[in-house]
Every structure is written in structure tokens, then in C-alpha cells.
Motif scaffolding. Sequence first.
Motif, PDB file in Angstrom:
ATOM      1  N   VAL A 175       0.395 -39.623 -15.603  1.00  0.00           N
ATOM      2  CA  VAL A 175       1.374 -38.808 -16.337  1.00  0.00           C
ATOM      3  C   VAL A 175       2.347 -39.704 -17.081  1.00  0.00           C
ATOM      4  O   VAL A 175       2.613 -39.514 -18.274  1.00  0.00           O
ATOM      5  CB  VAL A 175       2.141 -37.871 -15.376  1.00  0.00           C
ATOM      6  N   LYS A 176       2.868 -40.684 -16.368  1.00  0.00           N
ATOM      7  CA  LYS A 176       3.827 -41.614 -16.991  1.00  0.00           C
ATOM      8  C   LYS A 176       3.197 -42.321 -18.177  1.00  0.00           C
ATOM      9  O   LYS A 176       3.802 -42.484 -19.232  1.00  0.00           O
ATOM     10  CB  LYS A 176       4.309 -42.632 -15.954  1.00  0.00           C
ATOM     11  N   GLY A 177       1.922 -42.734 -18.031  1.00  0.00           N
ATOM     12  CA  GLY A 177       1.242 -43.454 -19.099  1.00  0.00           C
ATOM     13  C   GLY A 177       0.967 -42.599 -20.327  1.00  0.00           C
ATOM     14  O   GLY A 177       1.011 -43.080 -21.460  1.00  0.00           O
ATOM     15  N   ASN A 178       0.694 -41.295 -20.114  1.00  0.00           N
ATOM     16  CA  ASN A 178       0.346 -40.421 -21.242  1.00  0.00           C
ATOM     17  C   ASN A 178       1.552 -39.792 -21.928  1.00  0.00           C
ATOM     18  O   ASN A 178       1.420 -39.240 -23.021  1.00  0.00           O
ATOM     19  CB  ASN A 178      -0.594 -39.308 -20.765  1.00  0.00           C
ATOM     20  N   PHE A 179       2.712 -39.857 -21.278  1.00  0.00           N
ATOM     21  CA  PHE A 179       3.897 -39.219 -21.863  1.00  0.00           C
ATOM     22  C   PHE A 179       4.277 -39.883 -23.190  1.00  0.00           C
ATOM     23  O   PHE A 179       4.685 -39.208 -24.136  1.00  0.00           O
ATOM     24  CB  PHE A 179       5.062 -39.273 -20.877  1.00  0.00           C
ATOM     25  N   ASP A 180       4.154 -41.204 -23.264  1.00  0.00           N
ATOM     26  CA  ASP A 180       4.471 -41.914 -24.502  1.00  0.00           C
ATOM     27  C   ASP A 180       3.567 -41.451 -25.645  1.00  0.00           C
ATOM     28  O   ASP A 180       4.026 -41.251 -26.771  1.00  0.00           O
ATOM     29  CB  ASP A 180       4.321 -43.428 -24.312  1.00  0.00           C
ATOM     30  N   PHE A 181       2.261 -41.262 -25.337  1.00  0.00           N
ATOM     31  CA  PHE A 181       1.322 -40.767 -26.354  1.00  0.00           C
ATOM     32  C   PHE A 181       1.756 -39.390 -26.847  1.00  0.00           C
ATOM     33  O   PHE A 181       1.779 -39.111 -28.046  1.00  0.00           O
ATOM     34  CB  PHE A 181      -0.096 -40.704 -25.762  1.00  0.00           C
ATOM     35  N   SER A 186     -13.685 -31.083 -21.611  1.00  0.00           N
ATOM     36  CA  SER A 186     -14.289 -32.398 -21.396  1.00  0.00           C
ATOM     37  C   SER A 186     -15.797 -32.412 -21.627  1.00  0.00           C
ATOM     38  O   SER A 186     -16.417 -33.479 -21.594  1.00  0.00           O
ATOM     39  CB  SER A 186     -14.004 -32.876 -19.966  1.00  0.00           C
ATOM     40  N   GLN A 187     -16.411 -31.206 -21.828  1.00  0.00           N
ATOM     41  CA  GLN A 187     -17.870 -31.179 -21.970  1.00  0.00           C
ATOM     42  C   GLN A 187     -18.308 -31.934 -23.215  1.00  0.00           C
ATOM     43  O   GLN A 187     -17.651 -31.919 -24.251  1.00  0.00           O
ATOM     44  CB  GLN A 187     -18.372 -29.738 -21.999  1.00  0.00           C
ATOM     45  N   LYS A 188     -19.424 -32.609 -23.061  1.00  0.00           N
ATOM     46  CA  LYS A 188     -19.918 -33.482 -24.142  1.00  0.00           C
ATOM     47  C   LYS A 188     -20.576 -32.694 -25.266  1.00  0.00           C
ATOM     48  O   LYS A 188     -20.650 -33.169 -26.403  1.00  0.00           O
ATOM     49  CB  LYS A 188     -20.892 -34.502 -23.573  1.00  0.00           C
ATOM     50  N   LEU A 230      -1.483 -31.882 -18.674  1.00  0.00           N
ATOM     51  CA  LEU A 230      -2.184 -32.302 -17.463  1.00  0.00           C
ATOM     52  C   LEU A 230      -3.695 -32.337 -17.670  1.00  0.00           C
ATOM     53  O   LEU A 230      -4.389 -33.237 -17.163  1.00  0.00           O
ATOM     54  CB  LEU A 230      -1.841 -31.362 -16.305  1.00  0.00           C
ATOM     55  N   ALA A 231      -4.221 -31.372 -18.423  1.00  0.00           N
ATOM     56  CA  ALA A 231      -5.661 -31.359 -18.710  1.00  0.00           C
ATOM     57  C   ALA A 231      -6.052 -32.615 -19.474  1.00  0.00           C
ATOM     58  O   ALA A 231      -7.072 -33.245 -19.181  1.00  0.00           O
ATOM     59  CB  ALA A 231      -6.013 -30.099 -19.507  1.00  0.00           C
ATOM     60  N   MET A 232      -5.239 -32.975 -20.451  1.00  0.00           N
ATOM     61  CA  MET A 232      -5.497 -34.183 -21.239  1.00  0.00           C
ATOM     62  C   MET A 232      -5.384 -35.428 -20.355  1.00  0.00           C
ATOM     63  O   MET A 232      -6.170 -36.376 -20.473  1.00  0.00           O
ATOM     64  CB  MET A 232      -4.477 -34.266 -22.382  1.00  0.00           C
ATOM     65  N   THR A 233      -4.412 -35.414 -19.426  1.00  0.00           N
ATOM     66  CA  THR A 233      -4.146 -36.584 -18.586  1.00  0.00           C
ATOM     67  C   THR A 233      -5.226 -36.782 -17.527  1.00  0.00           C
ATOM     68  O   THR A 233      -5.653 -37.910 -17.262  1.00  0.00           O
ATOM     69  CB  THR A 233      -2.775 -36.427 -17.888  1.00  0.00           C
ATOM     70  N   GLU A 234      -5.685 -35.679 -16.923  1.00  0.00           N
ATOM     71  CA  GLU A 234      -6.601 -35.804 -15.785  1.00  0.00           C
ATOM     72  C   GLU A 234      -8.065 -35.833 -16.182  1.00  0.00           C
ATOM     73  O   GLU A 234      -8.922 -36.134 -15.343  1.00  0.00           O
ATOM     74  CB  GLU A 234      -6.343 -34.669 -14.795  1.00  0.00           C
ATOM     75  N   SER A 235      -8.346 -35.541 -17.432  1.00  0.00           N
ATOM     76  CA  SER A 235      -9.740 -35.620 -17.879  1.00  0.00           C
ATOM     77  C   SER A 235     -10.166 -37.085 -17.981  1.00  0.00           C
ATOM     78  O   SER A 235      -9.385 -37.954 -18.364  1.00  0.00           O
ATOM     79  CB  SER A 235      -9.889 -34.955 -19.247  1.00  0.00           C
ATOM     80  N   THR A 256     -12.467 -38.191 -19.962  1.00  0.00           N
ATOM     81  CA  THR A 256     -13.064 -38.482 -21.273  1.00  0.00           C
ATOM     82  C   THR A 256     -12.022 -38.499 -22.376  1.00  0.00           C
ATOM     83  O   THR A 256     -11.031 -37.773 -22.320  1.00  0.00           O
ATOM     84  CB  THR A 256     -14.125 -37.413 -21.624  1.00  0.00           C
ATOM     85  N   ASN A 257     -12.275 -39.329 -23.395  1.00  0.00           N
ATOM     86  CA  ASN A 257     -11.374 -39.374 -24.552  1.00  0.00           C
ATOM     87  C   ASN A 257     -11.494 -38.124 -25.396  1.00  0.00           C
ATOM     88  O   ASN A 257     -10.582 -37.772 -26.136  1.00  0.00           O
ATOM     89  CB  ASN A 257     -11.685 -40.599 -25.412  1.00  0.00           C
ATOM     90  N   ILE A 258     -12.660 -37.455 -25.264  1.00  0.00           N
ATOM     91  CA  ILE A 258     -12.897 -36.279 -26.104  1.00  0.00           C
ATOM     92  C   ILE A 258     -11.897 -35.166 -25.768  1.00  0.00           C
ATOM     93  O   ILE A 258     -11.494 -34.387 -26.645  1.00  0.00           O
ATOM     94  CB  ILE A 258     -14.365 -35.787 -25.958  1.00  0.00           C
ATOM     95  N   ALA A 259     -11.471 -35.087 -24.514  1.00  0.00           N
ATOM     96  CA  ALA A 259     -10.491 -34.066 -24.112  1.00  0.00           C
ATOM     97  C   ALA A 259      -9.162 -34.316 -24.821  1.00  0.00           C
ATOM     98  O   ALA A 259      -8.538 -33.385 -25.353  1.00  0.00           O
ATOM     99  CB  ALA A 259     -10.306 -34.092 -22.601  1.00  0.00           C
ATOM    100  N   LYS A 260      -8.737 -35.574 -24.810  1.00  0.00           N
ATOM    101  CA  LYS A 260      -7.486 -35.914 -25.493  1.00  0.00           C
ATOM    102  C   LYS A 260      -7.589 -35.596 -26.974  1.00  0.00           C
ATOM    103  O   LYS A 260      -6.643 -35.061 -27.571  1.00  0.00           O
ATOM    104  CB  LYS A 260      -7.177 -37.403 -25.279  1.00  0.00           C
ATOM    105  N   GLU A 261      -8.748 -35.902 -27.560  1.00  0.00           N
ATOM    106  CA  GLU A 261      -8.929 -35.658 -29.003  1.00  0.00           C
ATOM    107  C   GLU A 261      -8.876 -34.168 -29.315  1.00  0.00           C
ATOM    108  O   GLU A 261      -8.255 -33.738 -30.294  1.00  0.00           O
ATOM    109  CB  GLU A 261     -10.276 -36.245 -29.437  1.00  0.00           C
ATOM    110  N   ARG A 262      -9.545 -33.353 -28.467  1.00  0.00           N
ATOM    111  CA  ARG A 262      -9.579 -31.904 -28.706  1.00  0.00           C
ATOM    112  C   ARG A 262      -8.190 -31.274 -28.567  1.00  0.00           C
ATOM    113  O   ARG A 262      -7.799 -30.416 -29.369  1.00  0.00           O
ATOM    114  CB  ARG A 262     -10.562 -31.247 -27.731  1.00  0.00           C
ATOM    115  N   ILE A 263      -7.428 -31.690 -27.545  1.00  0.00           N
ATOM    116  CA  ILE A 263      -6.079 -31.138 -27.370  1.00  0.00           C
ATOM    117  C   ILE A 263      -5.160 -31.618 -28.497  1.00  0.00           C
ATOM    118  O   ILE A 263      -4.342 -30.843 -29.018  1.00  0.00           O
ATOM    119  CB  ILE A 263      -5.520 -31.548 -25.991  1.00  0.00           C
TER     120      ILE A 263
END
Length: 879
Positions: A708-714, A775-777, A799-804, A806-813
Amino acid sequence: MEVIISHQSTDFDSLAAMVAAKKIYKDALLVFTGAIERNVRKFISIYGDLIEITPLKKIKIEEINKLIIVDTRIKRRIGPFANVINKRDLEIHIYDHHPSTADDIKGDISAIEEVGATTTIMLKKIRKMNLEISSIEATLFALGIYEDTGSLTFSTTTIDDINSISYLFDKGINLKVVANFINIGLSIAQKKLLNKLLLSSKEIFCKGVRINMANAEVKNYTEGLALLTHKLIEIENSDVFFTIVKMADRIYIVGRSRTNSVDVDEVLKELGGGGHFQAASAVVKDLSLDELEKKLIMILEKKVRAGIVAKDIMSSPIKTVNTLTSIEETKKILLRYGHNGIPVVEAGELKGIITMQEVNKAKQHGLGKELVSKYMSDQVVTVKLDTPLTEIQELMINYDIGRILVVSQEDKLVGIITRTDLIRNLYGEGHIPKRSFSTYVETSSNIERKKQIELIEKIFPKRVKDVLNKIGEIGDRLDFPVFMVGGIVRDLFLGIKNYDLDIVVEGEGIKFARELSRDLGGRTKSHEKFGTAIVILADDFKIDVATARREFYEYPAAFPKVELSSIKKDLYRRDFTINAMAIQLNQKYFGKLIDFFGGQKDLRIGIIRVLYNLSFVEDPARIIRAIRFEQRYNFKMNRTTEDFLKKAIDDKLLSRLRKKRITEELILILKEENPLKSLKRMEELGALKYILPEFELNEEIVERLNKVKGNFDFWTRDIPDEKIELWVIYFCCLIRNLKKSQLQKIYKKLIIKQKFIDKVNYCYLNLDQIIKMISQKTKISPSVIYLKLRGLPNEVLFLAMTESDTNIAKERINNYFRKYKKESLYISGNELKELQLKPGPIYSQILNKLLCAQLDGEVKNKRDEIRFVKNILKERNKI
């Protein structure tokens, strides 16, 4: 010929006494015997027409038959007039307030009085003769008295000096002129020299007397060394000060003394100079600065009279209690012997100290049977038998304590010195207060005050600075001392931006808040019971205003009872020393630091310290706050504070906290930049299990919190417009693996707003499914992503973006927030009306389908959208 003279280096007292003497001896000539101090020269340059001075070169000394000497009677201080003293037919009249010396001139008429200024002696004679004085003469005479009495604050000031000033007020003193010359500014050369002297200043102890010395070297002669020495003794708050300055081929030395132990006249006579008991000077040739300093120290060792040390004023033998003594028994002993505090020993060794106040609080909380060792303070300030009185005074001031223990060289307890002992020896029996006194512990000079002002200028924006100035202005208008207090002062010293304005008023807080609100065009919410108010300005900027108050607790974790009080007691009720500082905002004192408890020092060394031993007993929420501040600033609790905190945890005091307090403190922990540090520390100290035993900081939870701490900056960088409650996210991480029954237990212990509970519950029930979906491919169309994520709490998506994995989840959100959510249509309900479609739910259905088509690239402009709608209507009509 009659001549009026004074000493060389004419100051205001000597000039004023000369002018006063001229009114008595009308035919006498005023003559300077040598140099004139800079501020006196400035005065004469402005008002010289009113003071007729005869140049020395026009005086034929052999023709003098009457010599009137004022403000000295030392032969070597009257320059060339010393040659006429033994003239057979010379009549000498002397007026002086200095102590006698072996070099004194004998006068035919001598008026020698122990007053603060010679001008006072002259004024008594003028008043007796009913002589008139003008307004400017009254002003000059006031300058003379104020200069030599330190504006009536020096110990040499007498009732005659005060009465003289009162008389001069009736004659029209111009206080603006007095202020201009008493507080005269320094030249550039003097400022540079003062700086050098400050940097070189050092402290030595000689026979128990604290003496400061400073030396410097400058190429050209810089006048006003006496003025600089006066400033230095004030800045350093010293008893004795010597400045040693080499200018060209000579070394000038000036001494000032504020103690009977050092007669600077006696000291500097050894170097060919002189003056009087409290002020003297000398000029030395053929020695280096180091050589002169060594010689001066040797002279001091001979001339200094032994000062008072600890063994001279301590009380002995001293009553003590053992570490195994109960609180109840300790109270009985304190009452029996009339003590306010008592040392705690074990096998003769000093272990701590406890005060009556702490004993009473412990009794009040039902802790009478507990051992005194559990609630004593083991941070005891001690001194040795030969510690000087001035050092003892500094320790009492710096630590704000009323007693100091005296130990032998082997650290055995041998005596005690109380505040009363100190006052009696410093000022005499008459100055002992009937009750314990309190004075602001403030920075000792304008130099220190300027540091706070510079910080305010640097850290606060103009908006906040304007508000602070207005607060000070209104405080002056209402005659209320006003202070900025608490966290904003702490963070100011740490260089952290914090604009949460907490104001304390010594007066009527609510009245002040209403006046402030009126001036700033805001509104006020007040709480009469606590004497507090919030001023809300037009732009929603809030200012918390409180009446200075003290709080006391009837039992552990109780709501506090409130009484009106002073700023000191208001600060004493606070949690830690670093939060118990104030800065005064009244215009005259703007920037003055009020720090009774050493908060600034604790900030410098990184310490969290409670203000009193039962602090955690009275308010167990401070346990959580201590941990939070410790971890936020990378500080450490001092040993005593940590011991008291552990004792409070072991006594299960946290379990007595009300739901609201636990919730507030937990949320504040979770709002920290790195709450994991605080949670780990709470677990380490055993506090977490008493608040939320369901929480477990296992490896999975720790990893989740770190992500969480790491993704908050993003998030804040790439999606800044989408706000999230970070504490809700951390809370969700903590409850992810709990059973429903455990979660329900947590809800019963806390008071969380329903909107936040809804977010937490949604996350608890649905987060895994959302993570699986995004996260599905396999390819997912933008419209499907949009429909699945639309309306979900931002915290859940974070949280979904953080706990996934795969990078694809972050990209989709990221795409959802930055593209899909911002997509808009060219057409609206107006175009649907034009297509003869009757308004109703069908509108939103069609527009939603149209938006999905646009997201998936099926329509690209208004024409495409209208065509798409027509096709939908055709299909609908077929049905």
C-alpha cells in the motif's frame, strides 16, 4: 573660576549630573575630561544648543578655585584635572554614588549616597532648592537614571531613584527620546565585533562564580566596547563578563559584574585600569590576546571572593523513603514533615524522586497500595557539593523543578536544595513567595526571538502570517495574552508545514474568537462549557481558540474536568514536552517562545517525554500517541516515559478507553505516512492486544501494508484527482483475513461512520472477485471494465490494483480513471427527443449502450452516435 567635571568616557549619568550641577552652580563651566560615549555624543549633537560645554583647551587649570566633581571621586578618572587636586586654595565639591576606593579624592563638601545614579543625588538638591527644570532637562536626567539603574531593574536601584523618575514625569519627560537613546542601535562595525565576541564567548568557574570572557581582534578602533559588554552580559545571562579586544597596537578590556563576589574595579586595577565595583575598563600594550587572558585568569583567582556552592545552602540530613514504601505511607511521611517531594532510595543509593502532586494523583486513581517505585521519576537532577549557586539556578530554570538533590563524590545522597533555599540566598528572605511562583521560561534575548520570527516567515504562507498578526493585534486590543500552541509550534521547529492553528488565550477565549471572527469576516462555533471556539473563515480556513485551562481526571480514562488557568498550567495538561510549547503573538512579544518543560531541547535530541508521572494513568490514549509521535519523527521515548507507558499497558488501562477515543487514535495511526512502524511498536509493547486483539501482524499482513505504501505514490502522481481515504485502505488490509464474527467484534469496539463501514464491508466481501476479474490475461473490452468498476469505492480499486500480481490490473484501473471514466457523449436527451423518443428509463439505457460503444471504438463522432441510436430504435421496433 568654577568648573564642573565628571569621569572620562562620559555616559548619560555623568552628563545629566553635570547639567544638574550647573543649575546649582550657575557660574560654573561644564568641561569634559576626555572621551564621550557614542550615544551621549549623539544626544549632544541634537540638543547641544541647550548644553553649553567649554572645551578643555580653553581652561587654564591654574585659575580654578572651585572644582565640582560628579559621578566619580577617583583621581585617575578625571584626566588632566588630577594635576590640580593638590592646589592649596582649591575648593572641591563631590557628588557620587559609587563605592569607596583607596584612590578617592577628599572633598570639602561630599555628597556620597548609595543610590542607583548620581543624577538622583543632584535632583534631591535641586528639589530642595526649588529650582525649575525644563522638559528636555527632565528627559536628560531620566536618561541618566535609567542608564545607571538598567531602567530601574538593577539591584542598586533605590526608592530615591524611583521617586526621582516620578518627579521627572511631572516635569515632562519625553519617553520617545529616552527610548531612542537607551536602546540605541549598533553601527555596522559594532555588529561585526559583537558577532565575533559572541562566537568566542566562553564560560569559566572561579571559586564557585561563573565568569564569561570573550575576545576578538579588529584592525581599526571600534568605539562602544562598554555598550557591547553590557549587551553580552544580558545575552549570556552572566554574572561577570570581560570583553578583550585588540584594536591596532592596543588591547582594550571592559569588565561588568552583577555579583558581590567580583569587584571588576579591583581586578582591572591590576592591569592599569579601573572604574567601580560593577563596571571598569583598562588599556594594555605589549601583550597578546592569549597572554592577557591568562593574566586576567590569574588575577581573578586572587581577587574573586568565594561564591556560594551547594554545600553552603543545602539541607541535611535528608528525609527519604525506600523503593518498597507504598504510595499511602509516602503521603503520610510527606504530610508529617511538610515536604512537597521526597527522594526514593534503595540500600542508600538514590533511585528517584516523587512529589506530593504525583502521590495525590496516584491516590485519587486508587493506587494507594502500589509501591512508590512504580510512580517515582528516576530522571533525578543532582549536583555535587561544590556546584556553584548560579549553576543550581540554571538547572532549576532549565528543568522547571523546585528541588535539586546533592550527592557526594561517591554519588551518595547528602542533602537537598529547594527553590526557597535558592531564593533566600539569591535575593533575601523577603523575596520568598508565599506560594510557588511561575514565570514564563522564554528566550533570553531578541536574538533568540528573531529565530522564531524567521521560522514563521520561512514556513508559513502569507495568508497564515496575516492571520497570526491579526490574532496578536486583537489580543492587544482586548488586553489578553495570546499564544500559538501545540503541534503547529512543534512542527515549526521541525521545518514541517502544518497550518492547523491552535490558539490559547489568557482571558475569555470565546469573546476573543468572536472578535477575531468579526475582524476576519468569518463565523464562530463555541463551546461554553470548555471555553473553546472554532473560527471558520470564508475560505473554510479554521482557527481553534481555547481559554487557558487546566484539566484534572477523577479516575483513569475519565473525561477531564476543566478550570480556567494560566498558559503554564494549560501547557502542563498536554501530553508530551514537544507538544507543550507556545509562541506568543501579541505585537510587543511576537515570536517569544514559552517552553516551561524543555520541549525544544527534546525536539533537538529526538525524545518523547511525558510531563508528569501519572500522565498515562490519567489519559491512556497518550500511550497510542506516544508511539505515533515516536515512530513519525524517528524519536525515542526516554527511559522513564517508556517505563510509565509499559506499566500503564500492564495495568490494562487501554481497555478502559471509550470507543470514540480508541477509534480516533487508531484512525490517526492509520493516517500516518507509515502506520506499519507504529503498529509493530504497539505490538512490541503489548498495546495492540488491548485495543484490537483480533489484529495480527503476520508476514502476509506486513507485506500487504508495505505494498500500500509503495503504490500510494503512483496513485497520487498518476491519478491525483481521485481522492482516497488512506486509513480505510490500511484498515481493510488488517481485516482481510479475519472471520466475519471477528470483524463484527471490531465494529462493536469502534465507532466508525457508516459510509466507511460500507467501504470496508464491500472490500471484505468482493475484493477477491474484483482482483480476479481485472487480472485475467484474456482480453477484456473497455466497456466491460467500465461497467464492472463503475461506482466502486476508490479505496477498493486501490487495493485491487495493489494486491494484484499482474501489471495488467494496474493498467486497466489506470485506464478506467484516466480514460473511461472521463469519456463523454456528443449527444444527450435533447437529440433523443428529436428522434421522437418518449422520455423515460429508455433514455439512460440507450445512452449507456452508446457510451459502451464509444469506449469500445464502435462510434467516434456525433453522426456515428445518432446512427447507433437509430439502429437501436429499429431493433426495438422489430420486437
